[in-house]
Each structure stands twice: as C-alpha cells, then as structure tokens.
Design a protein around this motif. Structure first.
Motif, PDB file in Angstrom:
ATOM      1  N   ALA A 130       0.835  -1.192   0.000  1.00 50.82           N
ATOM      2  CA  ALA A 130       0.000   0.000   0.000  1.00 50.82           C
ATOM      3  C   ALA A 130       0.871   1.242   0.000  1.00 50.82           C
ATOM      4  O   ALA A 130       2.088   1.139   0.100  1.00 50.82           O
ATOM      5  CB  ALA A 130      -0.892   0.003   1.246  1.00 50.82           C
ATOM      6  N   TYR A 131       0.245   2.393  -0.151  1.00 48.63           N
ATOM      7  CA  TYR A 131       0.988   3.646   0.001  1.00 48.63           C
ATOM      8  C   TYR A 131       0.157   4.626   0.822  1.00 48.63           C
ATOM      9  O   TYR A 131      -1.041   4.429   1.004  1.00 48.63           O
ATOM     10  CB  TYR A 131       1.385   4.233  -1.352  1.00 48.63           C
ATOM     11  N   GLN A 283      -2.365  -1.019  -2.960  1.00 49.02           N
ATOM     12  CA  GLN A 283      -1.807  -0.933  -4.316  1.00 49.02           C
ATOM     13  C   GLN A 283      -2.421  -2.073  -5.149  1.00 49.02           C
ATOM     14  O   GLN A 283      -1.977  -3.215  -5.053  1.00 49.02           O
ATOM     15  CB  GLN A 283      -0.291  -1.099  -4.180  1.00 49.02           C
ATOM     16  N   ARG A 435      -3.015   8.347  -8.436  1.00 45.49           N
ATOM     17  CA  ARG A 435      -2.676   7.574  -7.235  1.00 45.49           C
ATOM     18  C   ARG A 435      -2.714   8.473  -6.000  1.00 45.49           C
ATOM     19  O   ARG A 435      -3.129   8.054  -4.936  1.00 45.49           O
ATOM     20  CB  ARG A 435      -1.299   6.940  -7.375  1.00 45.49           C
TER      21      ARG A 435
ATOM     22  N   ILE B  47       8.491   6.663  -2.425  1.00 40.45           N
ATOM     23  CA  ILE B  47       8.457   5.247  -2.803  1.00 40.45           C
ATOM     24  C   ILE B  47       7.989   5.019  -4.243  1.00 40.45           C
ATOM     25  O   ILE B  47       7.506   3.940  -4.592  1.00 40.45           O
ATOM     26  CB  ILE B  47       7.597   4.397  -1.840  1.00 40.45           C
ATOM     27  N   VAL B  49       5.499   6.502  -6.091  1.00 43.30           N
ATOM     28  CA  VAL B  49       4.079   6.563  -6.437  1.00 43.30           C
ATOM     29  C   VAL B  49       3.654   7.916  -7.007  1.00 43.30           C
ATOM     30  O   VAL B  49       2.819   7.982  -7.896  1.00 43.30           O
ATOM     31  CB  VAL B  49       3.197   6.222  -5.212  1.00 43.30           C
ATOM     32  N   CYS B  50       4.234   9.025  -6.507  1.00 48.02           N
ATOM     33  CA  CYS B  50       3.671  10.346  -6.818  1.00 48.02           C
ATOM     34  C   CYS B  50       4.302  11.026  -8.037  1.00 48.02           C
ATOM     35  O   CYS B  50       3.715  11.937  -8.590  1.00 48.02           O
ATOM     36  CB  CYS B  50       3.807  11.262  -5.608  1.00 48.02           C
TER      37      CYS B  50
END
Ligand SMILES: Cc1cc2nc3c(=O)[nH]c(=O)nc-3n(C[C@H](O)[C@H](O)[C@H](O)COP(=O)(O)OP(=O)(O)OC[C@H]3O[C@@H](n4cnc5c(N)ncnc54)[C@H](O)[C@@H]3O)c2cc1C
Ligand code: FES
Lengths: 477, 84
Positions: A130-131, A283, A435, B47, B49-50
């Motif tokens: 996950a984030y 995720q 995201r 990490i 993602v962004c």
C-alpha cells in the motif's frame, strides 16, 4: 529475457517474503520480484545489501529477527537454484496466458537502461502492499512536505532525515514509529497531530484486549516519545502550510468532533519539514485488470476479495498483505504463509505448515484482522476535512487542479466519483495517474462508497524500446 | 564518499542511497518546477508513487529520483517539467 517457475510472487515485503519462503519449503520453484533494491518492503525497508555497513539503520527497525530468518531462507533458496530473486524489476502488467500468467517487468538495475523481462508461471501471488493516503490542505505541495511514509522511507532506506524541525500530522498509529525514528536521529519533532481521539479505541475493546502485543508496541513508542519530550496531540490537525521554496511553517488547529477546525484554536509552528498521512491505500494496479472481485474495508478503501486461504476470485491468482486490507506487517506475514499453503494445496504439493501451526497462523491472521478493523474505526478520515481547503488549494498535484475546480465539477456538473471528476477537470490524468489525488477526490465527490482506484493499464512507465522487446518475447513463444 | 554530478556540480553521496536521498541529505527538498503553476517540487512519497521527484539521469528523462540508486559519476539534470 524470459523465465518461468511454479509460482511468481510480486512484492518482497513481509507478505511476499513469507509466501516465497513457505512455497520454497514446499518444494516449489519461485520467482520473487520487487522494484526495490532490497527485500523487506516498507516495514523492513533497508539499504541495498552491499551498503549496510555504510548506512546504519538497523536500530530503526522492529521484529528484525523475523526479517533475518526470512532473508536467510530466501538466500538458501537462491543458493539451491530454486528461487529467482529479481530486485530493481518493475512489474508493469500481469496478464492471463493459457492456464497461467505472464508477468511483464522492466529490469532497471542499470538505470536509465531498461531491459524487458517476461516471467511465466501457472500461479501468481500479488503482494504489492500500500501507500500513504493523502488529504490535501493549503500548502501541502510545498517542498519539504512529505508523506509520513516518505519520511520513513528516506530514514530507513537511506539514513536521511528530511528536516531538522519536523511536524507530523494525520491519523493512525503509524505516526508514532516515524516520530520515534526521527527523534532517534536527532530531529526535533515539534508536533505530532493526531486527528482522532484515543478514547475512540474504547468503543472496540475486544480486538485491543485480544492483541496484547500491540499494547506493548504502543507503550514502547509512548515511552520513546516521552524520552524525547514529544507529545502526541489528540484531535488536532495540520490545516495549512506556508513557505516559498520550501515549507517554513504549519498551521495547527484543534478539531471539533466532525473534524472541522475549532475557531480560535489555530496556531503557527515553525518547521523545515512536514510528514502527513491518513492511513494507507492498497496498491491494486496489477490485480484490477485481472478482473478479481473487490470488497469494501472499514477504512473506506476497496480491497481484493480473498477466501480464508488468500485465493482471489480468479483461479490461480492469490493476494496477501495490504492489498487485501491494511493491517501491518505481522498480518501480512501470516497472510503470505496462508497464501503459499493454498498454492501448495492447489498444485497438489504436500503442505508445509503442520495442522497445529496452520491453525496458529489462521488465529493470528484473524486476530490481527480484527485489530486492523478496530484501528480503521478508531482512526477515520475526519468527515469535515474538506473545510480546510480553500478554492485555490491544489488537489491533483500532477495536473495542478484546484479544490475549487473539483467542487465545481461535483456541484455544478454533477460528477459523482473520481472518474467523472477526471473527465471534467484532468484531476488524475497526470504522471501519477490519480494515485495521489484519487482517494481525496473520491471523498470530495462521494463519501458513501468504498474507494475503488482507477484501472491503469500500465503500473509503471515503460520506454518504447522496452515495449518493443516485450513484443519479441510474446512472438517467440 | 562517492559523487554524482548534479547539474554539472559534484554531489557527495553514500553508496546505497537513492538520488533523492543524496539530494535531501545535501539539504535539497525541491529540484524541479511544475508545468502549469511553476511550483517547486521535490520528493513527496519517497516510494515511487507520486512522480513529484522526476529528474533526468544520464540523458534519460522522467526518472523517479526516489527509486534510482545513485552511482558514482552518474549525471543528474534537475528542473524537469518546467516549460520555460
Ligand atoms: C512508505 C511506507 C512506509 C511504511 N513504514 C512502516 C513502518 O515503518 N512501520 C510499520 O509498522 N508500517 C509501515 N508501513 C506500513 C506497511 O505498509 C505494512 O506494515 C507492511 O510493510 C505491509 O507489508 P506488505 O508485504 O503487504 O507490503 P509492502 O511492505 O508494502 O511490500 C510491497 C512490495 O511490493 C513492491 N511492489 C509494489 N508494486 C510493485 C510493482 N509494480 N513491481 C515490483 N514491485 C512492486 C514494493 O516495492 C514493496 O517492496 C509503511 C508503509 C508505507 C507506504
Ligand atoms: S517521491 Fe514520489 S515518486 Fe519519487
């Protein structure tokens, strides 16, 4: 290049490591893939193996004994040629192919060079974790404002603190290890703003009583924070940040029950870095296109639906860890083991865990799951959080779409979910493909339903050159 | 200590750190500006993602600094996304 095995595990966090180790013990040939440069995932994030004497982060970790045991078992598997460990490999898609799966990755060990890799196996386990879930607030896109996980990742993976005076905010117990870790590295943690109130836990005493280990953990953090003079402020939030080239101060307010700032309580605190996080978002990028069913979880996220053996609704496809609902590393490890047991059973191999141990793992998973549920209920997203936003607040960081534009799409044009908002405003169309802003836009548009992320055909960007290579590997079959 | 070359200047890093970690360790939290509002951006999620942390590495654009391990002699160009 292409390679095949009995099982592919994507994600070498606690869940994926435990699954791979159990499957190896059962005699299967396994490929374990991760985009990172070391096994361990988020919880056990480490610098790459060769750098551990130069970058010391062991003291920031918990439950390292389990990590070392799993790492040793993986090394043994590699030595016997039964485990293919592919680090720095980014998986961008997984598809059904005949009775099995083809997992397409790019090997990025020699960045910027990219090599296409296709991995094949009759069974696939997705443990991609996950984030951090983010809620925008004015100034959240200033440099120096990071996700709490990002602060933690820099610290555990690189031995780097992003600031010297740091404020943390959001909700959930994850704020505590990050505060403790930063303090250990000499950072002055000037505020820990927890939006929830600890008394909320008392509404669900069962899971708390059933998990004494979590108490001990909580008490240990409380002691560590007390030692550094750090106080956790309940029912407060970082409602704004100011600065120029980087953040220089935050505004902190006490929250009313619904999460709106209590008038007159706002104060400014000087900082040079900030960490924020509102729980986590699973995720699901690789799982959604494969068509497995989802289910809602208490924290407002959609998660993959699995049976009690971690089987998804797609034959041959398993999931473990945070992708099935956020619940921490011990739960992820337990689920990984159960998933591997199912893989063994479904491939006609003998089980690894004896009846007694299997029952124990199942009980742990059930207990931890109940704890995770109670945690989500005690640390909800404050319903009135959007009252912190001004019309100018950036919501989508990539396309720079403002809260005003998102609101106009919802009220003026009747958009009722993040997909419709995306069509009307471009929120979610940029590099990160929604995201970051997805969960927040979802909250602004529809509070009632669980957040289902948009389906993304490509989980990570790939170069055209690498795509060309993939073509080659599919034709040669 | 080894060095990467950031915008033509050497930057020391410890082997094992990512490009983002090396930049942050040197006190930089911003290294590009956005396309529309020209807002400064650097590392955010840490990490991958962004996509806030984009840099050009050895001539290849669109690389996430938080994922790329720094290598001695690697050239890093910052300022991605800016259309000026
Ligand atoms: C940034 C961050 C930091 C965290 N730090 C802590 C902490 O310090 N303490 C704590 O209690 N909890 C922490 N957590 C919570 C954490 O999610 C869980 O407790 C635990 O790590 C979950 O284990 P997992 O195996 O399900 O997933 P993870 O540990 O998240 O592992 C998933 C792995 O999958 C890999 N992956 C994902 N997608 C792909 C892809 N497309 N291709 C290749 N590889 C992929 C990732 O690189 C990662 O290694 C953190 C979460 C985040 C997001
Ligand atoms: S900081 Fe988010 S992708 Fe690098």
């Amino acid at each position: 290049m292409s390679e095949s095995a009995d099982l592919i595990v994507v994600g070498a966090g606690p869940a994926g490591m435990a699954a791979a180790v159990t499957a190896l013990a059962g005699g299967l040939r396994v490929i374990l893939v991760d985009s990172g440069t070391a096994v361990g995932g988020q919880f056990w994030r480490h610098p790459p193996e060769h750098a551990r004497s130069a970058i010391r982060t062991e003291d920031l970790h918990h439950k390292l004994r389990d990590y070392h045991a799993l790492s040793r078992a993986l090394s043994a598997g590699r030595a016997k040629g039964r485990l293919g460990l592919r680090l720095a490999h980014h998986v961008w898609s997984a598809v059904r192919e005949g009775d099995g799966f083809a997992v397409r990755a790019v090997d990025r060990r020699e960045v910027p060079e990219e090599t296409a890799v296709v991995l094949r196996a009759p069974r696939l386990l997705v443990a991609t974790g996950a984030y951090d879930r983010q809620l925008p607030f004015p100034g959240w896109d200033l440099p120096g404002v990071l996700t709490v996980g990002g602060l933690q990742a820099l610290l555990k993976g690189g031995g780097v603190a992003a600031g010297s005076r740091v404020a943390l905010g959001g909700t959930g117990p994850f704020l505590l290890p990050v505060a403790a870790g930063l303090a250990k590295r000499g950072v002055e943690v000037v505020a820990v703003c927890e939006a929830a109130h600890p008394l909320a836990w008392l509404r669900h005493p069962g899971p708390l009583l059933g998990n004494p280990g979590k108490w001990v953990e909580g008490a240990r953090y409380a002691a560590a924070l007390a030692r550094h003079g750090i106080r956790v402020r309940p029912r407060t939030a970082i409602v704004g940040a100011e600065g120029g080239d980087r953040v220089t101060s935050v505004r902190i307010a006490s929250l009313a029950h619904d999460g709106s700032p209590r008038p007159g309580t706002e104060r400014r605190v000087e900082v040079d870095a900030v960490g924020v996080g509102w729980g986590f978002t699973p995720q699901l990028d690789l799982l959604l296109p494969l068509g497995c069913e989802l289910t809602g979880s208490e924290d407002g996220n959609a998660v993959v639906a699995v049976d009690d053996g971690q089987r998804t609704t797609v034959p041959g496809l398993y999931a473990a860890g945070e992708a099935c609902g956020v619940g921490g590393a011990p739960l992820a490890v337990g689920e990984g083991r159960l998933a591997a047991e199912s893989v063994l059973a479904d491939s006609g191999a003998a089980p690894v865990l004896g009846k007694k141990r299997l029952a124990r793992v199942r009980a742990t998973v059930a207990r931890q799951r109940a704890f995770a549920r109670a945690m989500s209920l005690a640390h909800p997203i404050p319903p009135a959080w959007s009252s912190w936003l001004t019309d100018e607040t950036v919501v989508c960081r990539c396309e720079e779409v403002t809260a005003g534009a998102v609101r106009a799409a919802c009220t003026g044009s009747g958009a009722s979910d993040h997909r419709q908002v995306k069509q009307l405003t471009r929120a979610g169309m940029g590099w990160c493909q929604g995201r970051m802003c997805g969960p927040a836009v979802h909250c602004l548009a529809s509070q009632e339903r669980a957040y289902v992320p948009a389906e993304r055909l490509v989980a990570t960007p790939v170069t055209l050159g690498a795509l060309g290579d993939f073509e080659k590997y599919s034709e040669n079959r | 200590m080894s060095e990467i070359i950031v915008d033509g200047r050497p930057l020391a890093f410890i082997e094992g750190q990512t490009v983002a970690a090396a930049l942050v360790a040197a006190g930089r939290v911003a290294w590009r500006t956005t396309r529309i509002g020209h807002r400064p951006r650097g590392v955010f999620c840490g990490i991958g993602v962004c996509f806030d942390c984009l840099v050009t590495i050895d001539g290849a654009g669109g690389q996430r600094a938080c994922l790329v391990p720094a290598r001695p002699g690697m050239t890093v160009t910052t300022g991605e996304g800016d259309d000026e």
